[in-house]
Design a protein around this motif. Structure first.
Motif, PDB file in Angstrom:
ATOM      1  N   PRO A  29       0.819  -1.214   0.000  1.00 38.28           N
ATOM      2  CA  PRO A  29       0.000   0.000   0.000  1.00 38.28           C
ATOM      3  C   PRO A  29       0.851   1.262   0.000  1.00 38.28           C
ATOM      4  CG  PRO A  29      -0.869  -1.594   1.561  1.00 38.28           C
ATOM      5  CD  PRO A  29       0.430  -2.136   1.091  1.00 38.28           C
ATOM      6  N   GLU A  30       0.444   2.214  -0.816  1.00 36.45           N
ATOM      7  CA  GLU A  30       1.138   3.495  -0.875  1.00 36.45           C
ATOM      8  C   GLU A  30       0.144   4.579  -1.236  1.00 36.45           C
ATOM      9  OE1 GLU A  30       4.089   3.479  -3.922  1.00 36.45           O
ATOM     10  OE2 GLU A  30       2.640   3.278  -5.560  1.00 36.45           O
ATOM     11  N   ASP A  31       0.504   5.805  -0.901  1.00 34.59           N
ATOM     12  CA  ASP A  31      -0.330   6.950  -1.229  1.00 34.59           C
ATOM     13  C   ASP A  31       0.124   7.538  -2.562  1.00 34.59           C
ATOM     14  OD1 ASP A  31      -1.897   6.911   1.162  1.00 34.59           O
ATOM     15  OD2 ASP A  31      -0.163   7.721   2.232  1.00 34.59           O
ATOM     16  N   SER A  32      -0.841   7.946  -3.376  1.00 35.33           N
ATOM     17  CA  SER A  32      -0.549   8.564  -4.665  1.00 35.33           C
ATOM     18  C   SER A  32      -1.511   9.730  -4.845  1.00 35.33           C
ATOM     19  CB  SER A  32      -0.731   7.537  -5.791  1.00 35.33           C
ATOM     20  OG  SER A  32      -2.108   7.333  -6.044  1.00 35.33           O
ATOM     21  N   PRO A  33      -1.294  10.572  -5.871  1.00 38.59           N
ATOM     22  CA  PRO A  33      -2.229  11.673  -6.111  1.00 38.59           C
ATOM     23  C   PRO A  33      -3.664  11.206  -6.317  1.00 38.59           C
ATOM     24  CG  PRO A  33      -0.205  12.026  -7.357  1.00 38.59           C
ATOM     25  CD  PRO A  33      -0.127  10.644  -6.781  1.00 38.59           C
ATOM     26  N   ARG A  34      -3.836   9.938  -6.719  1.00 38.54           N
ATOM     27  CA  ARG A  34      -5.183   9.412  -6.953  1.00 38.54           C
ATOM     28  C   ARG A  34      -5.725   8.667  -5.739  1.00 38.54           C
ATOM     29  NH1 ARG A  34      -2.126   8.632 -11.282  1.00 38.54           N
ATOM     30  NH2 ARG A  34      -1.712   6.430 -10.882  1.00 38.54           N
ATOM     31  N   GLY A  35      -4.968   8.662  -4.638  1.00 36.95           N
ATOM     32  CA  GLY A  35      -5.421   7.998  -3.422  1.00 36.95           C
ATOM     33  C   GLY A  35      -4.580   6.785  -3.083  1.00 36.95           C
ATOM     34  N   ARG A  36      -4.811   6.222  -1.914  1.00 32.07           N
ATOM     35  CA  ARG A  36      -4.049   5.068  -1.463  1.00 32.07           C
ATOM     36  C   ARG A  36      -4.433   3.837  -2.274  1.00 32.07           C
ATOM     37  NH1 ARG A  36      -0.591   4.360   2.455  1.00 32.07           N
ATOM     38  NH2 ARG A  36      -0.354   2.416   3.632  1.00 32.07           N
ATOM     39  N   ASN A  37      -3.412   3.037  -2.628  1.00 33.68           N
ATOM     40  CA  ASN A  37      -3.678   1.860  -3.437  1.00 33.68           C
ATOM     41  C   ASN A  37      -2.636   0.785  -3.172  1.00 33.68           C
ATOM     42  OD1 ASN A  37      -1.464   1.969  -5.731  1.00 33.68           O
ATOM     43  ND2 ASN A  37      -2.209   4.067  -5.443  1.00 33.68           N
ATOM     44  N   ALA A  38      -2.941  -0.421  -3.613  1.00 36.72           N
ATOM     45  CA  ALA A  38      -2.017  -1.544  -3.512  1.00 36.72           C
ATOM     46  C   ALA A  38      -2.317  -2.499  -4.656  1.00 36.72           C
ATOM     47  CB  ALA A  38      -2.165  -2.262  -2.171  1.00 36.72           C
ATOM     48  N   ILE A  39      -1.299  -3.253  -5.072  1.00 42.69           N
ATOM     49  CA  ILE A  39      -1.471  -4.245  -6.130  1.00 42.69           C
ATOM     50  C   ILE A  39      -1.350  -5.635  -5.518  1.00 42.69           C
ATOM     51  CG2 ILE A  39      -0.659  -5.083  -8.359  1.00 42.69           C
ATOM     52  CD1 ILE A  39       0.532  -2.347  -8.880  1.00 42.69           C
ATOM     53  N   LEU A  40      -2.327  -6.491  -5.810  1.00 45.30           N
ATOM     54  CA  LEU A  40      -2.415  -7.820  -5.212  1.00 45.30           C
ATOM     55  C   LEU A  40      -2.478  -8.894  -6.281  1.00 45.30           C
ATOM     56  CD1 LEU A  40      -5.160  -7.008  -2.537  1.00 45.30           C
ATOM     57  CD2 LEU A  40      -2.689  -7.186  -2.131  1.00 45.30           C
ATOM     58  N   ARG A  41      -2.159 -10.119  -5.868  1.00 46.82           N
ATOM     59  CA  ARG A  41      -2.398 -11.302  -6.691  1.00 46.82           C
ATOM     60  C   ARG A  41      -3.339 -12.225  -5.929  1.00 46.82           C
ATOM     61  NH1 ARG A  41       0.913 -12.059 -11.053  1.00 46.82           N
ATOM     62  NH2 ARG A  41       2.855 -10.862 -11.120  1.00 46.82           N
ATOM     63  N   ASP A  42      -4.313 -12.795  -6.643  1.00 46.40           N
ATOM     64  CA  ASP A  42      -5.176 -13.759  -5.986  1.00 46.40           C
ATOM     65  C   ASP A  42      -4.461 -15.110  -5.866  1.00 46.40           C
ATOM     66  OD1 ASP A  42      -5.438 -15.126  -8.431  1.00 46.40           O
ATOM     67  OD2 ASP A  42      -7.311 -14.138  -8.949  1.00 46.40           O
ATOM     68  N   ARG A  43      -5.150 -16.118  -5.380  1.00 51.84           N
ATOM     69  CA  ARG A  43      -4.518 -17.419  -5.139  1.00 51.84           C
ATOM     70  C   ARG A  43      -3.919 -18.039  -6.388  1.00 51.84           C
ATOM     71  NH1 ARG A  43      -9.319 -20.411  -1.751  1.00 51.84           N
ATOM     72  NH2 ARG A  43      -9.283 -19.103   0.137  1.00 51.84           N
ATOM     73  N   GLN A  44      -4.495 -17.709  -7.541  1.00 48.27           N
ATOM     74  CA  GLN A  44      -4.059 -18.328  -8.795  1.00 48.27           C
ATOM     75  C   GLN A  44      -3.177 -17.404  -9.636  1.00 48.27           C
ATOM     76  OE1 GLN A  44      -7.584 -20.563 -10.541  1.00 48.27           O
ATOM     77  NE2 GLN A  44      -8.528 -19.468  -8.827  1.00 48.27           N
ATOM     78  N   GLY A  45      -2.822 -16.264  -9.064  1.00 49.16           N
ATOM     79  CA  GLY A  45      -1.897 -15.359  -9.742  1.00 49.16           C
ATOM     80  C   GLY A  45      -2.530 -14.197 -10.448  1.00 49.16           C
ATOM     81  N   GLY A  46      -3.861 -14.070 -10.416  1.00 49.04           N
ATOM     82  CA  GLY A  46      -4.520 -12.941 -11.069  1.00 49.04           C
ATOM     83  C   GLY A  46      -4.149 -11.630 -10.405  1.00 49.04           C
ATOM     84  N   LEU A  47      -3.659 -10.670 -11.194  1.00 52.93           N
ATOM     85  CA  LEU A  47      -3.159  -9.390 -10.694  1.00 52.93           C
ATOM     86  C   LEU A  47      -4.268  -8.341 -10.746  1.00 52.93           C
ATOM     87  CD1 LEU A  47      -0.213  -8.445  -9.836  1.00 52.93           C
ATOM     88  CD2 LEU A  47      -0.059  -7.481 -12.125  1.00 52.93           C
ATOM     89  N   PHE A  48      -4.459  -7.605  -9.647  1.00 47.96           N
ATOM     90  CA  PHE A  48      -5.462  -6.540  -9.627  1.00 47.96           C
ATOM     91  C   PHE A  48      -5.042  -5.487  -8.613  1.00 47.96           C
ATOM     92  CE2 PHE A  48      -6.602  -9.458  -6.319  1.00 47.96           C
ATOM     93  CZ  PHE A  48      -7.221  -8.726  -5.315  1.00 47.96           C
ATOM     94  N   THR A  49      -5.657  -4.317  -8.711  1.00 46.96           N
ATOM     95  CA  THR A  49      -5.361  -3.198  -7.827  1.00 46.96           C
ATOM     96  C   THR A  49      -6.571  -2.902  -6.953  1.00 46.96           C
ATOM     97  OG1 THR A  49      -3.840  -2.238  -9.459  1.00 46.96           O
ATOM     98  CG2 THR A  49      -4.668  -0.769  -7.746  1.00 46.96           C
ATOM     99  N   VAL A  50      -6.320  -2.526  -5.708  1.00 49.13           N
ATOM    100  CA  VAL A  50      -7.375  -1.990  -4.856  1.00 49.13           C
ATOM    101  C   VAL A  50      -7.061  -0.522  -4.611  1.00 49.13           C
ATOM    102  CG1 VAL A  50      -8.100  -4.142  -3.790  1.00 49.13           C
ATOM    103  CG2 VAL A  50      -6.188  -2.909  -2.797  1.00 49.13           C
ATOM    104  N   GLN A  51      -8.085   0.292  -4.708  1.00 50.89           N
ATOM    105  CA  GLN A  51      -7.945   1.737  -4.673  1.00 50.89           C
ATOM    106  C   GLN A  51      -8.883   2.306  -3.620  1.00 50.89           C
ATOM    107  OE1 GLN A  51      -6.160   3.880  -7.140  1.00 50.89           O
ATOM    108  NE2 GLN A  51      -6.617   5.447  -5.621  1.00 50.89           N
ATOM    109  N   ALA A  52      -8.383   3.216  -2.794  1.00 53.75           N
ATOM    110  CA  ALA A  52      -9.237   3.835  -1.776  1.00 53.75           C
ATOM    111  C   ALA A  52     -10.296   4.682  -2.445  1.00 53.75           C
ATOM    112  CB  ALA A  52      -8.394   4.686  -0.839  1.00 53.75           C
ATOM    113  N   ARG A  53     -11.509   4.528  -1.958  1.00 56.24           N
ATOM    114  CA  ARG A  53     -12.623   5.323  -2.493  1.00 56.24           C
ATOM    115  C   ARG A  53     -12.524   6.739  -1.936  1.00 56.24           C
ATOM    116  NH1 ARG A  53     -17.118   3.160  -4.517  1.00 56.24           N
ATOM    117  NH2 ARG A  53     -16.739   1.203  -3.410  1.00 56.24           N
ATOM    118  N   LYS A  54     -12.582   7.717  -2.811  1.00 53.08           N
ATOM    119  CA  LYS A  54     -12.470   9.116  -2.358  1.00 53.08           C
ATOM    120  C   LYS A  54     -13.823   9.622  -1.872  1.00 53.08           C
ATOM    121  CE  LYS A  54      -8.554  10.437  -5.236  1.00 53.08           C
ATOM    122  NZ  LYS A  54      -8.056  11.392  -6.233  1.00 53.08           N
TER     123      LYS A  54
END
Length: 244
Positions: free
Chosen positions: A219-244
């Motif tokens: 997790p890190e803060d950016s101009p677009r809000g706090r976010n992090a990049i995750l992988r699910d159990r099978q390797g699928g890559l996705f981002t979670v983004q804080a709702r403003k």
């Protein structure tokens, strides 16, 4: 947003607690389901990665009136058509890579009215990170007829050092250029980033790790809000983004 997975039950067991989703059957057969949040469709999940020979991955699918016409435009512009168009349920789909290598899909068929975001805040967003944002915008605009004369067209604008694609009052996709190399690292390779809005990024990361996922970018803060990049159990890559 569509997840190609090899295990539907494992995907539901992961994304249910991590993102608070519930699931209902889709109209494309037993291998597909619809992820819901607060009764609103968020994404499609299909246990098709093995059958189609594709990696477990989140991919944006763009609606088109004629998949064959859109596929021809993709080829004419030096991009790659990997799969299709093929019959899928009551529609037709294709999987392609743009000239920079970013993967995306096409969908020709019925789109249920509950998927539309013109009258509500979208639960997710798309961001293409590529080498040349304007070249990418030209490619997608020509293939998908953005900024055309069609009544339900998307509007394309340049804002905050990025190309934005808008439908009604909402930005549904962003294209950013620069700082991307041709490399195997998924953080820097041209690709569509699929981001889901959440209330607490750090809590979602904690739950994801407990559910068997991994952290690709803390997790890190950016101009677009706090976010992090995750992988699910099978390797699928996705981002979670804080709702403003």
């Amino acid at each position: 947003m569509s997840l190609a997975t090899c295990d539907m039950e494992a995907a539901q067991d992961f994304y249910g607690p991590v993102l608070g989703w519930t699931f209902r059957p889709g109209r494309l057969g037993e291998e597909f389901c619809i992820a819901m949040t607060d009764g609103v469709p968020v994404a499609g999940i299909g246990a098709v990665s093995r059958r189609l020979g594709v990696a477990v991955a989140w991919t944006p699918f763009f609606g088109v009136g004629d998949a064959d016409t859109a596929a021809a435009r993709i080829r004419e512009r030096g991009a790659t058509l990997a799969i299709g168009p093929i019959a899928l349920g009551d529609g037709r789909a294709a999987l392609a890579a743009d000239p920079g290598g970013a993967i995306f899909g096409l969908w020709e068929g019925t789109v249920h009215s509950s998927w539309h975001v013109a009258h509500g805040s979208p639960p997710a967003r798309l961001e293409l990170r590529t080498r040349d944002a304007f070249a990418a915008a030209m490619f997608y605009g020509e293939v998908l007829e953005w900024a055309s004369e069609r009544p339900e067209r998307c509007e394309v604008d340049y804002r905050d050092d990025a190309v934005t694609v808008e439908f009604g009052p909402h930005t549904v996709a962003t294209i950013r250029g620069g700082g991307v190399e041709s490399a195997p690292d998924p953080h820097v390779r041209p690709r569509w980033h699929v981001s889901f809005y959440v209330e607490d990024v750090d809590e979602v990361v904690r739950v994801a790790v407990e559910a068997g996922g991994t952290v690709a970018a803390a997790p890190e803060d950016s101009p677009r809000g706090r976010n992090a990049i995750l992988r699910d159990r099978q390797g699928g890559l996705f981002t979670v983004q804080a709702r403003k």
